[in-house]
Design a protein around this motif. Sequence first.
Motif, PDB file in Angstrom:
ATOM      1  N   LEU A 119      -3.855   2.584   0.228  1.00 36.75           N
ATOM      2  CA  LEU A 119      -5.185   3.038   0.635  1.00 36.75           C
ATOM      3  C   LEU A 119      -5.496   4.414   0.057  1.00 36.75           C
ATOM      4  CD1 LEU A 119      -7.751   2.846   2.371  1.00 36.75           C
ATOM      5  CD2 LEU A 119      -6.406   3.733   4.297  1.00 36.75           C
ATOM      6  N   ASP A 120      -4.537   5.343   0.133  1.00 37.19           N
ATOM      7  CA  ASP A 120      -4.772   6.690  -0.396  1.00 37.19           C
ATOM      8  C   ASP A 120      -4.997   6.660  -1.902  1.00 37.19           C
ATOM      9  OD1 ASP A 120      -4.483   7.684   2.135  1.00 37.19           O
ATOM     10  OD2 ASP A 120      -2.402   8.334   1.869  1.00 37.19           O
ATOM     11  N   LEU A 121      -4.204   5.860  -2.609  1.00 35.65           N
ATOM     12  CA  LEU A 121      -4.348   5.781  -4.065  1.00 35.65           C
ATOM     13  C   LEU A 121      -5.662   5.121  -4.454  1.00 35.65           C
ATOM     14  CD1 LEU A 121      -2.822   6.513  -6.647  1.00 35.65           C
ATOM     15  CD2 LEU A 121      -1.810   4.233  -6.618  1.00 35.65           C
ATOM     16  N   ALA A 122      -6.075   4.109  -3.700  1.00 32.70           N
ATOM     17  CA  ALA A 122      -7.354   3.460  -3.979  1.00 32.70           C
ATOM     18  C   ALA A 122      -8.518   4.419  -3.739  1.00 32.70           C
ATOM     19  CB  ALA A 122      -7.507   2.212  -3.116  1.00 32.70           C
ATOM     20  N   ASP A 123      -8.415   5.257  -2.717  1.00 32.74           N
ATOM     21  CA  ASP A 123      -9.460   6.260  -2.475  1.00 32.74           C
ATOM     22  C   ASP A 123      -9.574   7.218  -3.659  1.00 32.74           C
ATOM     23  OD1 ASP A 123     -10.135   5.237  -0.030  1.00 32.74           O
ATOM     24  OD2 ASP A 123      -8.904   6.629   1.127  1.00 32.74           O
ATOM     25  N   HIS A 124      -8.431   7.654  -4.179  1.00 34.47           N
ATOM     26  CA  HIS A 124      -8.456   8.553  -5.336  1.00 34.47           C
ATOM     27  C   HIS A 124      -9.060   7.855  -6.559  1.00 34.47           C
ATOM     28  CE1 HIS A 124      -6.837  10.481  -8.980  1.00 34.47           C
ATOM     29  NE2 HIS A 124      -6.922  11.596  -8.282  1.00 34.47           N
ATOM     30  N   ALA A 125      -8.684   6.604  -6.784  1.00 29.89           N
ATOM     31  CA  ALA A 125      -9.219   5.865  -7.933  1.00 29.89           C
ATOM     32  C   ALA A 125     -10.726   5.687  -7.815  1.00 29.89           C
ATOM     33  CB  ALA A 125      -8.523   4.511  -8.053  1.00 29.89           C
ATOM     34  N   GLN A 126     -11.195   5.424  -6.598  1.00 30.56           N
ATOM     35  CA  GLN A 126     -12.634   5.232  -6.427  1.00 30.56           C
ATOM     36  C   GLN A 126     -13.402   6.519  -6.652  1.00 30.56           C
ATOM     37  OE1 GLN A 126     -15.150   6.033  -4.043  1.00 30.56           O
ATOM     38  NE2 GLN A 126     -16.579   4.593  -5.021  1.00 30.56           N
ATOM     39  N   VAL A 141      -1.346   0.006 -10.489  1.00 29.40           N
ATOM     40  CA  VAL A 141      -0.138   0.384  -9.750  1.00 29.40           C
ATOM     41  C   VAL A 141       0.224  -0.743  -8.792  1.00 29.40           C
ATOM     42  CG1 VAL A 141       0.931   2.067  -8.212  1.00 29.40           C
ATOM     43  CG2 VAL A 141      -0.738   2.819  -9.923  1.00 29.40           C
ATOM     44  N   LEU A 142       1.485  -1.151  -8.823  1.00 29.66           N
ATOM     45  CA  LEU A 142       2.031  -2.109  -7.864  1.00 29.66           C
ATOM     46  C   LEU A 142       2.953  -1.344  -6.920  1.00 29.66           C
ATOM     47  CD1 LEU A 142       2.940  -5.112 -10.202  1.00 29.66           C
ATOM     48  CD2 LEU A 142       0.792  -4.674  -9.007  1.00 29.66           C
ATOM     49  N   LEU A 143       2.683  -1.426  -5.636  1.00 28.06           N
ATOM     50  CA  LEU A 143       3.484  -0.749  -4.615  1.00 28.06           C
ATOM     51  C   LEU A 143       4.256  -1.792  -3.813  1.00 28.06           C
ATOM     52  CD1 LEU A 143       0.825   1.797  -3.379  1.00 28.06           C
ATOM     53  CD2 LEU A 143       3.011   2.444  -4.370  1.00 28.06           C
ATOM     54  N   ILE A 144       5.559  -1.576  -3.631  1.00 28.69           N
ATOM     55  CA  ILE A 144       6.378  -2.472  -2.820  1.00 28.69           C
ATOM     56  C   ILE A 144       7.055  -1.655  -1.725  1.00 28.69           C
ATOM     57  CG2 ILE A 144       6.760  -4.166  -4.639  1.00 28.69           C
ATOM     58  CD1 ILE A 144       9.504  -2.940  -5.123  1.00 28.69           C
ATOM     59  N   GLY A 159     -10.679   1.147  -7.834  1.00 30.66           N
ATOM     60  CA  GLY A 159     -10.590   1.556  -6.442  1.00 30.66           C
ATOM     61  C   GLY A 159     -10.331   0.409  -5.499  1.00 30.66           C
ATOM     62  N   GLN A 160     -10.252  -0.816  -6.016  1.00 23.73           N
ATOM     63  CA  GLN A 160      -9.917  -1.961  -5.179  1.00 23.73           C
ATOM     64  C   GLN A 160      -8.404  -2.044  -5.004  1.00 23.73           C
ATOM     65  OE1 GLN A 160     -12.074  -4.951  -7.633  1.00 23.73           O
ATOM     66  NE2 GLN A 160     -13.035  -5.548  -5.715  1.00 23.73           N
ATOM     67  N   PHE A 161      -7.983  -2.513  -3.836  1.00 22.97           N
ATOM     68  CA  PHE A 161      -6.561  -2.745  -3.616  1.00 22.97           C
ATOM     69  C   PHE A 161      -6.383  -4.029  -2.824  1.00 22.97           C
ATOM     70  CE2 PHE A 161      -8.069  -0.448   0.001  1.00 22.97           C
ATOM     71  CZ  PHE A 161      -7.231  -0.705   1.077  1.00 22.97           C
ATOM     72  N   PHE A 162      -5.313  -4.755  -3.152  1.00 23.89           N
ATOM     73  CA  PHE A 162      -5.087  -6.083  -2.601  1.00 23.89           C
ATOM     74  C   PHE A 162      -3.637  -6.218  -2.160  1.00 23.89           C
ATOM     75  CE2 PHE A 162      -8.053  -6.211  -6.145  1.00 23.89           C
ATOM     76  CZ  PHE A 162      -9.174  -6.816  -5.603  1.00 23.89           C
ATOM     77  N   GLN A 163      -3.431  -6.927  -1.052  1.00 24.28           N
ATOM     78  CA  GLN A 163      -2.084  -7.326  -0.677  1.00 24.28           C
ATOM     79  C   GLN A 163      -1.799  -8.678  -1.319  1.00 24.28           C
ATOM     80  OE1 GLN A 163      -1.294  -7.601   3.529  1.00 24.28           O
ATOM     81  NE2 GLN A 163       0.917  -7.422   3.238  1.00 24.28           N
ATOM     82  N   CYS A 164      -0.655  -8.800  -1.938  1.00 24.53           N
ATOM     83  CA  CYS A 164      -0.363  -9.976  -2.763  1.00 24.53           C
ATOM     84  C   CYS A 164       0.934 -10.637  -2.312  1.00 24.53           C
ATOM     85  CB  CYS A 164      -0.233  -9.587  -4.235  1.00 24.53           C
ATOM     86  SG  CYS A 164      -1.627  -8.633  -4.896  1.00 24.53           S
TER      87      CYS A 164
END
Length: 288
Positions: A119-126, A141-144, A159-164
């Motif tokens: 969420l924090d990284l997506a906010d920065h990207a947006q 970026v892929l976060l695990i 700025g989009q982020f998805f759980q995969c």
Amino acid sequence: FERCSGVGEENFEQRLTTFSPSGRLYQVEYAAHSARATGFSTVAIRGQHCCVVASQIVKPSFLLESSSAPAVFSVTPEVGCCVSGVPGDGLALVEIVRKCARAFRRRYGHDPSASRLALDLADHAQRCTCEAPTRPLGATVLLIGGAPTPELWRVDPTGQFFQCKGVCVGQGYEEATKVLQQLLDGKQTRERSRAGNLATPNRDNVGDGDDATVPSDDPVVACEADTVIGLALECLGRQASIAQQDAVVLTAEHVQVGIVTCGESDSRTTFRVLPKKQVAAALLSIRR
């Protein structure tokens, strides 16, 4: 809109914060394309008690040490990440997500989860898509992580982020996605066969009866960590063979693997980058 109807779309390609008459932000789209189609081929899979990310490293020269161009990074003891896209932008994003983790730790006294960092990284990207002096960073970026169950998140330059459950990015991501889907479908079919249940889940009616598909928070494959690692490496190998139109044998020198383990198999969540010897053993096992 009527005043802009005679203005060509090409006049808006260099503008970051101005929408074109068709409602597009071209520089943001170019950044997203750069992140998807360039960079190292990367595969990530979420298992029952682990998340695995595997990235193929292609050195521009044999004179370079493979360790000097990593693709998998540690963010906290429980969260790792992998970047694919423009190399410099990827490294900048790694430092940004580490700063977010340190700020969270100072404020709350414990490390953040992978979902919070996404969420924090997506906010920065947006924000980078809204400010004229900046530009979107051309890397995905892929976060695990695992808190308390395995998590896999993808953060795009838009700025989009998805759980995969599983994801492929980088060069040849379209071919890799098809290969990954085939491998996972085959794995799930074999698991249902062993359980004596050959019924196909109803993917159109989630939660309607016993034949409904599994919830989105369930793992894509309910198997051990070694099996998930093997699936990720096999997907990378098949994708490389398709791209080269010839059989490609991956080696531990050109592959990096990161894994987060949690749940029943471990008392606590841990992230680590696998050593080359363990990667070589995993590559050898999938060739047999």
